[in-house]
Design a protein around this motif. Structure first.
Motif, PDB file in Angstrom:
ATOM      1  N   THR A   1       0.801  -1.228   0.000  1.00 50.40           N
ATOM      2  CA  THR A   1       0.000   0.000   0.000  1.00 50.40           C
ATOM      3  C   THR A   1       0.832   1.275   0.000  1.00 50.40           C
ATOM      4  O   THR A   1       0.305   2.344  -0.263  1.00 50.40           O
ATOM      5  CB  THR A   1      -0.901   0.044   1.244  1.00 50.40           C
ATOM      6  N   ASN A   2       2.092   1.173   0.356  1.00 52.47           N
ATOM      7  CA  ASN A   2       2.981   2.319   0.548  1.00 52.47           C
ATOM      8  C   ASN A   2       2.505   3.225   1.689  1.00 52.47           C
ATOM      9  O   ASN A   2       2.876   4.383   1.767  1.00 52.47           O
ATOM     10  CB  ASN A   2       3.163   3.126  -0.745  1.00 52.47           C
ATOM     11  N   LEU A   3       1.670   2.695   2.576  1.00 51.34           N
ATOM     12  CA  LEU A   3       1.218   3.420   3.760  1.00 51.34           C
ATOM     13  C   LEU A   3       2.185   3.155   4.906  1.00 51.34           C
ATOM     14  O   LEU A   3       2.893   2.146   4.902  1.00 51.34           O
ATOM     15  CB  LEU A   3      -0.199   2.986   4.141  1.00 51.34           C
ATOM     16  N   PRO A   4       2.222   4.034   5.902  1.00 44.72           N
ATOM     17  CA  PRO A   4       3.168   3.859   7.015  1.00 44.72           C
ATOM     18  C   PRO A   4       2.951   2.558   7.775  1.00 44.72           C
ATOM     19  O   PRO A   4       1.823   2.085   7.912  1.00 44.72           O
ATOM     20  CB  PRO A   4       2.866   5.053   7.935  1.00 44.72           C
ATOM     21  N   LEU A   5       4.045   1.995   8.252  1.00 46.17           N
ATOM     22  CA  LEU A   5       4.023   0.831   9.135  1.00 46.17           C
ATOM     23  C   LEU A   5       4.832   1.171  10.375  1.00 46.17           C
ATOM     24  O   LEU A   5       5.917   1.724  10.243  1.00 46.17           O
ATOM     25  CB  LEU A   5       4.638  -0.393   8.463  1.00 46.17           C
ATOM     26  N   PRO A   6       4.336   0.858  11.560  1.00 45.20           N
ATOM     27  CA  PRO A   6       2.987   0.348  11.815  1.00 45.20           C
ATOM     28  C   PRO A   6       1.953   1.458  11.711  1.00 45.20           C
ATOM     29  O   PRO A   6       2.290   2.635  11.758  1.00 45.20           O
ATOM     30  CB  PRO A   6       3.083  -0.168  13.250  1.00 45.20           C
ATOM     31  N   ARG A   7       0.669   1.064  11.594  1.00 42.11           N
ATOM     32  CA  ARG A   7      -0.441   2.013  11.562  1.00 42.11           C
ATOM     33  C   ARG A   7      -1.666   1.328  12.169  1.00 42.11           C
ATOM     34  O   ARG A   7      -1.715   0.106  12.258  1.00 42.11           O
ATOM     35  CB  ARG A   7      -0.740   2.489  10.144  1.00 42.11           C
ATOM     36  N   TYR A   8      -2.626   2.130  12.570  1.00 37.46           N
ATOM     37  CA  TYR A   8      -3.825   1.603  13.210  1.00 37.46           C
ATOM     38  C   TYR A   8      -5.000   1.563  12.234  1.00 37.46           C
ATOM     39  O   TYR A   8      -5.161   2.449  11.397  1.00 37.46           O
ATOM     40  CB  TYR A   8      -4.216   2.451  14.414  1.00 37.46           C
TER      41      TYR A   8
ATOM     42  N   TYR B   1     -11.178 -12.573  16.266  1.00 35.35           N
ATOM     43  CA  TYR B   1     -11.682 -11.325  16.841  1.00 35.35           C
ATOM     44  C   TYR B   1     -13.188 -11.303  16.675  1.00 35.35           C
ATOM     45  O   TYR B   1     -13.696 -11.562  15.592  1.00 35.35           O
ATOM     46  CB  TYR B   1     -11.055 -10.107  16.144  1.00 35.35           C
ATOM     47  N   LYS B   2     -13.907 -10.975  17.745  1.00 39.00           N
ATOM     48  CA  LYS B   2     -15.369 -11.018  17.714  1.00 39.00           C
ATOM     49  C   LYS B   2     -16.013  -9.700  18.108  1.00 39.00           C
ATOM     50  O   LYS B   2     -17.157  -9.684  18.516  1.00 39.00           O
ATOM     51  CB  LYS B   2     -15.866 -12.126  18.637  1.00 39.00           C
ATOM     52  N   ARG B   3     -15.277  -8.596  18.000  1.00 35.14           N
ATOM     53  CA  ARG B   3     -15.842  -7.274  18.317  1.00 35.14           C
ATOM     54  C   ARG B   3     -15.643  -6.350  17.131  1.00 35.14           C
ATOM     55  O   ARG B   3     -14.521  -5.945  16.835  1.00 35.14           O
ATOM     56  CB  ARG B   3     -15.157  -6.669  19.539  1.00 35.14           C
ATOM     57  N   ARG B   4     -16.736  -6.022  16.470  1.00 35.39           N
ATOM     58  CA  ARG B   4     -16.674  -5.062  15.358  1.00 35.39           C
ATOM     59  C   ARG B   4     -16.087  -3.756  15.882  1.00 35.39           C
ATOM     60  O   ARG B   4     -16.417  -3.302  16.970  1.00 35.39           O
ATOM     61  CB  ARG B   4     -18.064  -4.819  14.797  1.00 35.39           C
ATOM     62  N   GLY B   5     -15.187  -3.162  15.120  1.00 41.59           N
ATOM     63  CA  GLY B   5     -14.604  -1.881  15.490  1.00 41.59           C
ATOM     64  C   GLY B   5     -13.373  -1.957  16.362  1.00 41.59           C
ATOM     65  O   GLY B   5     -12.766  -0.928  16.654  1.00 41.59           O
ATOM     66  N   VAL B   6     -12.983  -3.145  16.796  1.00 37.64           N
ATOM     67  CA  VAL B   6     -11.808  -3.251  17.671  1.00 37.64           C
ATOM     68  C   VAL B   6     -10.588  -2.656  16.957  1.00 37.64           C
ATOM     69  O   VAL B   6     -10.353  -2.915  15.781  1.00 37.64           O
ATOM     70  CB  VAL B   6     -11.551  -4.711  18.114  1.00 37.64           C
ATOM     71  N   PRO B   7      -9.828  -1.797  17.651  1.00 36.02           N
ATOM     72  CA  PRO B   7      -8.633  -1.234  17.008  1.00 36.02           C
ATOM     73  C   PRO B   7      -7.530  -2.283  16.901  1.00 36.02           C
ATOM     74  O   PRO B   7      -7.330  -3.088  17.811  1.00 36.02           O
ATOM     75  CB  PRO B   7      -8.219  -0.096  17.958  1.00 36.02           C
ATOM     76  N   LEU B   8      -6.841  -2.272  15.779  1.00 33.01           N
ATOM     77  CA  LEU B   8      -5.737  -3.189  15.520  1.00 33.01           C
ATOM     78  C   LEU B   8      -4.586  -2.400  14.918  1.00 33.01           C
ATOM     79  O   LEU B   8      -4.795  -1.392  14.246  1.00 33.01           O
ATOM     80  CB  LEU B   8      -6.166  -4.296  14.544  1.00 33.01           C
ATOM     81  N   GLN B   9      -3.390  -2.884  15.139  1.00 31.25           N
ATOM     82  CA  GLN B   9      -2.211  -2.241  14.571  1.00 31.25           C
ATOM     83  C   GLN B   9      -1.652  -3.128  13.463  1.00 31.25           C
ATOM     84  O   GLN B   9      -1.344  -4.298  13.704  1.00 31.25           O
ATOM     85  CB  GLN B   9      -1.154  -2.019  15.645  1.00 31.25           C
TER      86      GLN B   9
END
Length: 172
Positions: A36-43, A67-75
């Motif tokens: 993606t050429n996006l920064p790593l790490p990112r949320y 994972y069973k929670r919609r919207g959970v933040p991940l890195q």
């Protein structure tokens, strides 16, 4: 002998120029995802109600975590094709298909009964309180404070009480 010395001097000059160029870039600017050429790490956040984290980047790899929670933040820590290696606040994770992830930023409240303030100041009016573990949408962030919203309530909270935003991150 002169050719070798000249080639050696050219390599040294090139290395010095590359070093100076890298030093002029903002911190982390060289850590980019190869896909993606996006920064790593990112949320990011989990778009689906459920998402399998696999041991490797394909459907053939074993599922290590669900994972069973919609919207959970991940890195996101790595990319490979249509797969993203993610981890949660506890360091658990694995490879998730990119279609299960969203660029919508969310955070996890890490302090019980966290006060949501009217303005970014501990002296300001408390509008609501958030329980430990609440997933909130991330809004504007200043150096030490972020605006979050959840269940119709919004306000400013100290950045240190959240997981899913970097300490120096500024957002408009």
């Amino acid at each position: 002998m002169t050719i070798t010395a000249s080639a050696s001097a050219q390599r040294a000059a090139l290395a010095a120029a590359l070093f100076l160029l890298l030093m002029a870039l903002p911190a982390g600017a060289t850590d980019r995802g190869p896909v993606t050429n996006l920064p790593l790490p990112r949320y990011v956040s989990l778009k689906a109600a459920e998402g399998n984290a696999r041991r490797g980047p394909s459907l053939g790899h074993r599922i290590d975590w669900v994972y069973k929670r919609r919207g959970v933040p991940l890195q996101i820590t790595a990319e490979y094709g249509h797969w993203r290696r993610v981890q949660d606040r506890d360091g658990a994770g694995g490879w998730i298909h990119y279609s299960l992830l969203s660029g919508l930023r969310t955070v996890l409240v890490e302090q019980d009964m966290l006060a949501l303030h009217r303005i970014p100041s501990t002296d300001s009016q408390v509008l609501a309180r958030a329980e430990l573990g609440v997933i909130a949408r991330l809004g504007e962030c200043k150096p030490d404070w972020c605006r979050i919203s959840a269940e119709g309530q919004s306000g400013w909270v100290p950045k240190t009480a959240l997981w899913g935003v970097d300490p120096g991150e500024i957002r408009d």
